[in-house]
Design a protein around this motif. Structure first.
Motif, short mmCIF file in Angstrom:
data_model
loop_
_atom_site.label_atom_id
_atom_site.label_comp_id
_atom_site.label_asym_id
_atom_site.label_seq_id
_atom_site.Cartn_x
_atom_site.Cartn_y
_atom_site.Cartn_z
N GLY A 119 0.78 -1.22 0.00
CA GLY A 119 0.00 0.00 0.00
C GLY A 119 0.82 1.28 0.00
O GLY A 119 0.26 2.36 -0.11
N ARG A 120 2.13 1.16 0.11
CA ARG A 120 2.97 2.35 0.13
C ARG A 120 3.37 2.75 -1.28
O ARG A 120 3.55 1.91 -2.15
N TRP A 121 3.55 4.05 -1.45
CA TRP A 121 4.07 4.55 -2.71
C TRP A 121 5.58 4.63 -2.61
O TRP A 121 6.13 5.00 -1.58
N HIS A 122 6.26 4.26 -3.70
CA HIS A 122 7.71 4.37 -3.73
C HIS A 122 8.15 4.76 -5.12
O HIS A 122 7.41 4.59 -6.10
N ILE A 123 9.35 5.29 -5.20
CA ILE A 123 9.95 5.58 -6.49
C ILE A 123 10.88 4.43 -6.78
O ILE A 123 11.82 4.17 -6.03
N LEU A 124 10.58 3.73 -7.85
CA LEU A 124 11.35 2.54 -8.22
C LEU A 124 12.21 2.87 -9.43
O LEU A 124 11.94 3.82 -10.16
N GLN A 125 13.21 2.05 -9.62
CA GLN A 125 14.13 2.28 -10.73
C GLN A 125 14.54 0.92 -11.29
O GLN A 125 14.88 0.01 -10.55
N ARG A 126 14.49 0.84 -12.62
CA ARG A 126 14.96 -0.36 -13.28
C ARG A 126 16.45 -0.20 -13.52
O ARG A 126 16.89 0.78 -14.12
N ARG A 127 17.24 -1.11 -13.04
CA ARG A 127 18.69 -0.95 -13.05
C ARG A 127 19.32 -1.26 -14.40
O ARG A 127 20.18 -0.57 -14.87
N GLY A 128 18.93 -2.35 -15.02
CA GLY A 128 19.59 -2.75 -16.26
C GLY A 128 18.58 -2.98 -17.37
O GLY A 128 17.76 -2.13 -17.66
N ARG A 129 18.64 -4.14 -17.97
CA ARG A 129 17.72 -4.47 -19.05
C ARG A 129 16.31 -4.66 -18.48
O ARG A 129 16.15 -4.87 -17.27
N PRO A 130 15.29 -4.60 -19.32
CA PRO A 130 13.92 -4.70 -18.81
C PRO A 130 13.62 -5.99 -18.05
O PRO A 130 12.74 -6.01 -17.21
N ARG A 131 14.34 -7.05 -18.30
CA ARG A 131 14.04 -8.31 -17.61
C ARG A 131 14.62 -8.35 -16.19
O ARG A 131 14.31 -9.25 -15.43
N TYR A 132 15.49 -7.39 -15.87
CA TYR A 132 16.10 -7.40 -14.56
C TYR A 132 15.14 -6.80 -13.53
O TYR A 132 14.25 -6.03 -13.85
N PRO A 133 15.35 -7.14 -12.25
CA PRO A 133 14.41 -6.64 -11.22
C PRO A 133 14.53 -5.12 -11.02
O PRO A 133 15.48 -4.51 -11.46
N ILE A 134 13.55 -4.62 -10.33
CA ILE A 134 13.52 -3.19 -10.02
C ILE A 134 13.91 -2.99 -8.56
O ILE A 134 13.76 -3.89 -7.74
N ASP A 135 14.42 -1.80 -8.25
CA ASP A 135 14.84 -1.48 -6.88
C ASP A 135 14.15 -0.20 -6.44
O ASP A 135 13.86 0.68 -7.25
N VAL A 136 13.96 -0.07 -5.11
CA VAL A 136 13.49 1.19 -4.55
C VAL A 136 14.65 2.17 -4.62
O VAL A 136 15.77 1.85 -4.22
N THR A 137 14.41 3.35 -5.16
CA THR A 137 15.47 4.35 -5.29
C THR A 137 15.74 4.98 -3.94
O THR A 137 14.81 5.39 -3.25
N LYS A 138 17.01 5.05 -3.58
CA LYS A 138 17.39 5.59 -2.27
C LYS A 138 18.43 6.68 -2.44
O LYS A 138 19.17 6.70 -3.42
#
Length: 173
Positions: A119-138
Motif C-alpha cells: 500500500g505504500r508509494w515508492h519511487i522505483l528504478q529499473r537498473r539494467g535491461r527490462p528483464r532485470y528486477p527493479i529497486d526502490v530508489t534511495k
C-alpha cells in the motif's frame, strides 16, 4: 575567634554545596550540548538533502546522561533514505518524463512511481535491461550525517566547559 570559626564554617558549607551540585550540573551541561550538536547537524543534513528537518530528525535518538555518569549517547540511523521522502517537502516537485523522474536536485534514470503491494508509494528504478528486477530508489545520506557530526563535535570539550560554567554560575545566584 568566633568570627574565624564562622568564616571557616561558611566556607566548608559552600564547598560541600559545590560538590553536591557539580555532578548534576555536569549532567545538565552534557545533555544540553549533546542536544545542540544533534540539532545543528540534523538541520545541516536536511538542508543539504532538501527534505524537511522533521524527516531527518526522526533518524536521531538521544539517550541522555543520568545520575552520576555524565555520558550522553546520540544514536543515528545512517542508512540510505528512500527517494519518496523527498516529496515530503512542499517545495519539491516531481517531474516525470520518458527517461525517468526528477525530484528536486535528484534525477533517477529509468525511474517511475508505483504503489507497492503493502500500500505504500515508492519511487522505483529499473537498473539494467527490462528483464532485470527493479529497486526502490534511495538517497545516500550516511556520509553527510557522518561529516556533519564530525564538524559539530570538533569543539565539543570547549562547549561542555562553557555550558558547565554557565550552569554552575546560574545555580549559585
Amino acid at each position: 575567634m568566633a568570627l574565624k570559626d564562622d568564616v571557616a564554617r561558611i566556607n566548608r558549607k559552600l564547598n560541600d554545596l559545590g560538590r553536591k551540585k557539580m555532578p548534576n550540573a555536569a549532567v545538565k551541561a552534557i545533555n544540553r550540548v549533546a542536544r545542540r550538536v544533534g540539532n545543528k547537524a540534523m538541520k545541516a543534513v536536511a538542508k543539504d538533502v532538501g527534505v524537511p528537518l522533521k524527516t531527518v530528525r526522526g533518524r536521531m535518538k538521544i539517550n541522555r546522561a543520568r545520575g552520576k555518569l555524565p555520558v550522553a549517547t546520540l544514536r543515528i540511523i545512517r542508512s540510505n533514505m528512500p527517494a519518496i521522502r523527498l516529496l515530503e517537502n512542499r517545495s519539491s516537485r516531481i517531474w516525470v518524463g520518458r527517461g525517468g523522474i526528477v525530484i528536486g536536485k535528484y534525477a533517477m534514470q529509468r525511474g517511475f512511481m508505483q504503489r507497492l503491494k503493502n500500500g505504500r508509494w515508492h519511487i522505483l528504478q529499473r537498473r539494467g535491461r527490462p528483464r532485470y528486477p527493479i529497486d526502490v530508489t534511495k538517497i545516500p545520506i550516511g556520509g553527510l550525517i557522518t561529516n556533519e557530526f564530525k564538524k559539530q563535535t570538533r569543539d565539543y570539550p570547549a562547549a561542555v566547559k562553557a555550558e558547565l560554567i554557565k550552569e554552575l554560575s546560574v545555580g549559585k545566584s
